[in-house]
Design an enzyme around this catalytic site. Structure first.
Site, PDB file in Angstrom:
ATOM      1  N   SER A   8      90.643 -64.449 -75.159  1.00 33.30           N
ATOM      2  CA  SER A   8      89.547 -63.642 -75.703  1.00 33.30           C
ATOM      3  C   SER A   8      90.129 -62.380 -76.316  1.00 33.30           C
ATOM      4  O   SER A   8      90.663 -61.518 -75.607  1.00 33.30           O
ATOM      5  CB  SER A   8      88.556 -63.269 -74.607  1.00 33.30           C
ATOM      6  OG  SER A   8      87.675 -62.290 -75.123  1.00 33.30           O
ATOM      7  N   HIS A  33      89.182 -66.916 -78.997  1.00 38.38           N
ATOM      8  CA  HIS A  33      87.802 -66.713 -78.537  1.00 38.38           C
ATOM      9  C   HIS A  33      87.339 -65.334 -79.000  1.00 38.38           C
ATOM     10  O   HIS A  33      87.976 -64.322 -78.698  1.00 38.38           O
ATOM     11  CB  HIS A  33      87.763 -66.824 -77.008  1.00 38.38           C
ATOM     12  CG  HIS A  33      86.398 -66.710 -76.405  1.00 38.38           C
ATOM     13  ND1 HIS A  33      85.546 -67.785 -76.283  1.00 38.38           N
ATOM     14  CD2 HIS A  33      85.733 -65.649 -75.878  1.00 38.38           C
ATOM     15  CE1 HIS A  33      84.419 -67.403 -75.702  1.00 38.38           C
ATOM     16  NE2 HIS A  33      84.507 -66.096 -75.457  1.00 38.38           N
ATOM     17  N   ASP A  35      84.245 -62.597 -79.028  1.00 37.43           N
ATOM     18  CA  ASP A  35      83.003 -62.207 -78.356  1.00 37.43           C
ATOM     19  C   ASP A  35      82.198 -61.245 -79.212  1.00 37.43           C
ATOM     20  O   ASP A  35      82.556 -60.071 -79.351  1.00 37.43           O
ATOM     21  CB  ASP A  35      83.349 -61.515 -77.028  1.00 37.43           C
ATOM     22  CG  ASP A  35      83.896 -62.483 -75.997  1.00 37.43           C
ATOM     23  OD1 ASP A  35      83.235 -63.490 -75.715  1.00 37.43           O
ATOM     24  OD2 ASP A  35      85.013 -62.226 -75.485  1.00 37.43           O
ATOM     25  N   MET A  37      78.947 -59.061 -79.518  1.00 38.56           N
ATOM     26  CA  MET A  37      77.911 -58.475 -78.643  1.00 38.56           C
ATOM     27  C   MET A  37      77.078 -57.481 -79.445  1.00 38.56           C
ATOM     28  O   MET A  37      77.633 -56.665 -80.186  1.00 38.56           O
ATOM     29  CB  MET A  37      78.570 -57.722 -77.490  1.00 38.56           C
ATOM     30  CG  MET A  37      79.505 -58.563 -76.651  1.00 38.56           C
ATOM     31  SD  MET A  37      80.251 -57.558 -75.366  1.00 38.56           S
ATOM     32  CE  MET A  37      81.405 -58.715 -74.648  1.00 38.56           C
ATOM     33  N   HIS A  66      81.709 -66.674 -79.595  1.00 38.67           N
ATOM     34  CA  HIS A  66      80.739 -66.594 -78.493  1.00 38.67           C
ATOM     35  C   HIS A  66      79.728 -65.515 -78.875  1.00 38.67           C
ATOM     36  O   HIS A  66      80.029 -64.322 -78.793  1.00 38.67           O
ATOM     37  CB  HIS A  66      81.514 -66.246 -77.210  1.00 38.67           C
ATOM     38  CG  HIS A  66      80.665 -66.065 -75.994  1.00 38.67           C
ATOM     39  ND1 HIS A  66      81.161 -65.564 -74.813  1.00 38.67           N
ATOM     40  CD2 HIS A  66      79.353 -66.333 -75.761  1.00 38.67           C
ATOM     41  CE1 HIS A  66      80.198 -65.528 -73.912  1.00 38.67           C
ATOM     42  NE2 HIS A  66      79.086 -65.976 -74.475  1.00 38.67           N
ATOM     43  N   MET A  68      76.889 -63.323 -78.213  1.00 35.11           N
ATOM     44  CA  MET A  68      76.025 -62.734 -77.179  1.00 35.11           C
ATOM     45  C   MET A  68      75.046 -61.825 -77.899  1.00 35.11           C
ATOM     46  O   MET A  68      75.125 -60.587 -77.835  1.00 35.11           O
ATOM     47  CB  MET A  68      76.898 -61.954 -76.174  1.00 35.11           C
ATOM     48  CG  MET A  68      77.668 -62.875 -75.240  1.00 35.11           C
ATOM     49  SD  MET A  68      79.019 -62.055 -74.402  1.00 35.11           S
ATOM     50  CE  MET A  68      80.303 -62.324 -75.622  1.00 35.11           C
ATOM     51  N   MET A 137      79.378 -69.286 -67.998  1.00 39.80           N
ATOM     52  CA  MET A 137      79.810 -67.908 -67.780  1.00 39.80           C
ATOM     53  C   MET A 137      80.120 -67.702 -66.307  1.00 39.80           C
ATOM     54  O   MET A 137      79.280 -67.959 -65.436  1.00 39.80           O
ATOM     55  CB  MET A 137      78.705 -66.919 -68.199  1.00 39.80           C
ATOM     56  CG  MET A 137      78.456 -66.824 -69.689  1.00 39.80           C
ATOM     57  SD  MET A 137      79.921 -66.409 -70.674  1.00 39.80           S
ATOM     58  CE  MET A 137      80.426 -64.830 -69.959  1.00 39.80           C
ATOM     59  N   GLY A 142      79.090 -59.401 -71.252  1.00 43.98           N
ATOM     60  CA  GLY A 142      78.981 -58.038 -71.764  1.00 43.98           C
ATOM     61  C   GLY A 142      80.290 -57.266 -71.704  1.00 43.98           C
ATOM     62  O   GLY A 142      80.509 -56.372 -72.524  1.00 43.98           O
ATOM     63  N   PHE A 143      81.142 -57.611 -70.760  1.00 42.15           N
ATOM     64  CA  PHE A 143      82.365 -56.832 -70.596  1.00 42.15           C
ATOM     65  C   PHE A 143      83.539 -57.708 -70.183  1.00 42.15           C
ATOM     66  O   PHE A 143      83.351 -58.681 -69.447  1.00 42.15           O
ATOM     67  CB  PHE A 143      82.164 -55.758 -69.509  1.00 42.15           C
ATOM     68  CG  PHE A 143      81.004 -54.859 -69.791  1.00 42.15           C
ATOM     69  CD1 PHE A 143      81.158 -53.721 -70.587  1.00 42.15           C
ATOM     70  CD2 PHE A 143      79.740 -55.158 -69.291  1.00 42.15           C
ATOM     71  CE1 PHE A 143      80.072 -52.899 -70.872  1.00 42.15           C
ATOM     72  CE2 PHE A 143      78.650 -54.345 -69.566  1.00 42.15           C
ATOM     73  CZ  PHE A 143      78.811 -53.208 -70.365  1.00 42.15           C
ATOM     74  N   GLY A 145      87.245 -57.996 -68.139  1.00 42.87           N
ATOM     75  CA  GLY A 145      87.823 -57.386 -66.940  1.00 42.87           C
ATOM     76  C   GLY A 145      86.974 -57.442 -65.684  1.00 42.87           C
ATOM     77  O   GLY A 145      87.244 -56.720 -64.726  1.00 42.87           O
ATOM     78  N   ASP A 175      84.276 -68.979 -68.908  1.00 45.15           N
ATOM     79  CA  ASP A 175      84.556 -67.669 -69.505  1.00 45.15           C
ATOM     80  C   ASP A 175      84.201 -66.536 -68.541  1.00 45.15           C
ATOM     81  O   ASP A 175      83.042 -66.410 -68.141  1.00 45.15           O
ATOM     82  CB  ASP A 175      83.716 -67.559 -70.794  1.00 45.15           C
ATOM     83  CG  ASP A 175      83.962 -66.265 -71.556  1.00 45.15           C
ATOM     84  OD1 ASP A 175      84.892 -65.522 -71.207  1.00 45.15           O
ATOM     85  OD2 ASP A 175      83.217 -66.036 -72.524  1.00 45.15           O
ATOM     86  N   GLY A 176      85.205 -65.718 -68.211  1.00 43.47           N
ATOM     87  CA  GLY A 176      84.974 -64.522 -67.407  1.00 43.47           C
ATOM     88  C   GLY A 176      85.812 -64.502 -66.137  1.00 43.47           C
ATOM     89  O   GLY A 176      85.649 -65.361 -65.272  1.00 43.47           O
ATOM     90  N   GLY A 177      86.748 -63.562 -66.070  1.00 43.83           N
ATOM     91  CA  GLY A 177      87.563 -63.428 -64.855  1.00 43.83           C
ATOM     92  C   GLY A 177      88.500 -64.599 -64.612  1.00 43.83           C
ATOM     93  O   GLY A 177      88.964 -64.801 -63.495  1.00 43.83           O
ATOM     94  N   GLY A 197      90.684 -63.118 -71.228  1.00 48.22           N
ATOM     95  CA  GLY A 197      90.916 -61.876 -71.970  1.00 48.22           C
ATOM     96  C   GLY A 197      91.968 -61.038 -71.294  1.00 48.22           C
ATOM     97  O   GLY A 197      93.137 -61.015 -71.695  1.00 48.22           O
TER      98      GLY A 197
HETATM   99  C1  DX5 Z   1      82.459 -61.452 -71.413  1.00 47.47           C
HETATM  100  C2  DX5 Z   1      83.118 -62.220 -72.514  1.00 47.47           C
HETATM  101  C3  DX5 Z   1      84.447 -62.756 -72.169  1.00 47.47           C
HETATM  102  C4  DX5 Z   1      85.475 -61.705 -71.875  1.00 47.47           C
HETATM  103  C5  DX5 Z   1      86.453 -62.301 -70.906  1.00 47.47           C
HETATM  104  O1  DX5 Z   1      81.145 -61.202 -71.740  1.00 47.47           O
HETATM  105  O2  DX5 Z   1      82.311 -63.331 -72.904  1.00 47.47           O
HETATM  106  O3  DX5 Z   1      84.927 -63.662 -73.150  1.00 47.47           O
HETATM  107  O4  DX5 Z   1      86.162 -61.255 -73.008  1.00 47.47           O
HETATM  108  O5  DX5 Z   1      87.294 -61.309 -70.463  1.00 47.47           O
HETATM  109  P1  DX5 Z   1      88.067 -61.432 -69.082  1.00 47.47           P
HETATM  110  O6  DX5 Z   1      88.915 -62.654 -69.165  1.00 47.47           O
HETATM  111  O7  DX5 Z   1      88.821 -60.166 -69.011  1.00 47.47           O
HETATM  112  O8  DX5 Z   1      87.018 -61.566 -67.991  1.00 47.47           O
HETATM  113 ZN    ZN Z   2      83.228 -64.884 -74.245  1.00 41.08          ZN
END
Ligand code: DX5
Ligand code: ZN
Length: 217
Positions: A8, A33, A35, A37, A66, A68, A137, A142-143, A145, A175-177, A197
């Site tokens: 990401s 990827h 994102d 937003m 993606h 959002m 997800m 939204g963020f 990390g 996707d996420g963490g 990411g």
């Molecule tokens: C969150 C995004 C993710 C994000 C993942 O809303 O959709 O794609 O960038 O970031 P990490 O891998 O740091 O959780």
């Molecule tokens: Zn994403």
């Protein structure tokens, strides 16, 4: 089987898009990827069409967008015009999801549907044959990390079961963490594509981390 890895770029250095892209181009990453937003569907604003276009100019790899955003239907052709290959919209953002999916495919892109952590996999039952990808997800969107939500493993398994039961051909993306610790468990649950990411861009050796996320030993 090895995973599709989709770093990401939300976590990359935006002052150096070309260098960051070169690093990914020379890595075993499969997709970029991106994102998007809008500050409405999610409580954050990231980037939009010009940045997707900039990445398109820096890579031949698949651009996995993606969205959002509220009302993604209004921008389907715009996403295509800047070079999007896969466009994923949120189920929670679409009043007429079947229509949106068809519009994405008619524009010449692969169609993905993203599910927030609270949205049951069963919501996909009636459209599973219409989509190319489901994005599960594993954080609230939204963020970057944030910490991985552990109930995701079970959700991936439910998606695997639904796809099998319906004899559908759908990629499961998470996707996420996502990091090198949870990647093997996600693969075992049936995930085909992993988005990461911070795990990639905060790594001392991003290309090695990508390899590990992929399951290449
Ligand atoms: C969150 C995004 C993710 C994000 C993942 O809303 O959709 O794609 O960038 O970031 P990490 O891998 O740091 O959780
Ligand atoms: Zn994403």
């Amino acid at each position: 089987m090895n995973s599709i890895v989709a770093p990401s770029v939300l976590s990359c250095d935006f002052a150096n898009i070309q260098q960051e892209s070169n690093m990914l181009n020379e890595s075993e990453a499969d997709w970029f990827h991106l994102d998007v937003m809008d500050g409405v569907f999610v409580p954050n604003i990231s980037f939009g069409l010009p940045i997707i276009k900039a990445f398109r100019g820096c890579t031949n790899k698949t651009l996995d967008v993606h969205a959002m955003i509220a009302n993604p239907d209004d921008y389907v052709d715009d996403f295509k015009a800047v070079g999007t290959d896969i466009l994923t919209v949120h189920l929670e953002a679409c009043k007429h999801l079947h229509r949106t999916i068809n519009a994405i495919k008619a524009a010449g892109m692969k169609a993905g549907v993203a599910l927030n952590p609270h949205t049951p996999v069963a919501m996909l039952e009636s459209i599973i044959h219409d989509i190319d990808l489901v994005l599960i997800m594993s954080v609230n969107p939204g963020f970057g990390g944030q910490s991985f939500i552990k109930s995701t493993y079970y959700k991936v398994k439910l998606a695997t079961d639904l796809i099998k039961e319906k004899n559908a051909d759908v990629i499961i993306e998470v996707d996420g963490g996502v990091n090198t610790q949870n990647a093997p468990k996600l693969r075992a649950a049936g995930a085909h594509a992993l988005v990461a990411g911070s795990a990639v861009f905060k790594s001392e050796n991003p290309q090695q981390t990508i390899k590990e996320l992929k399951g290449v030993s």
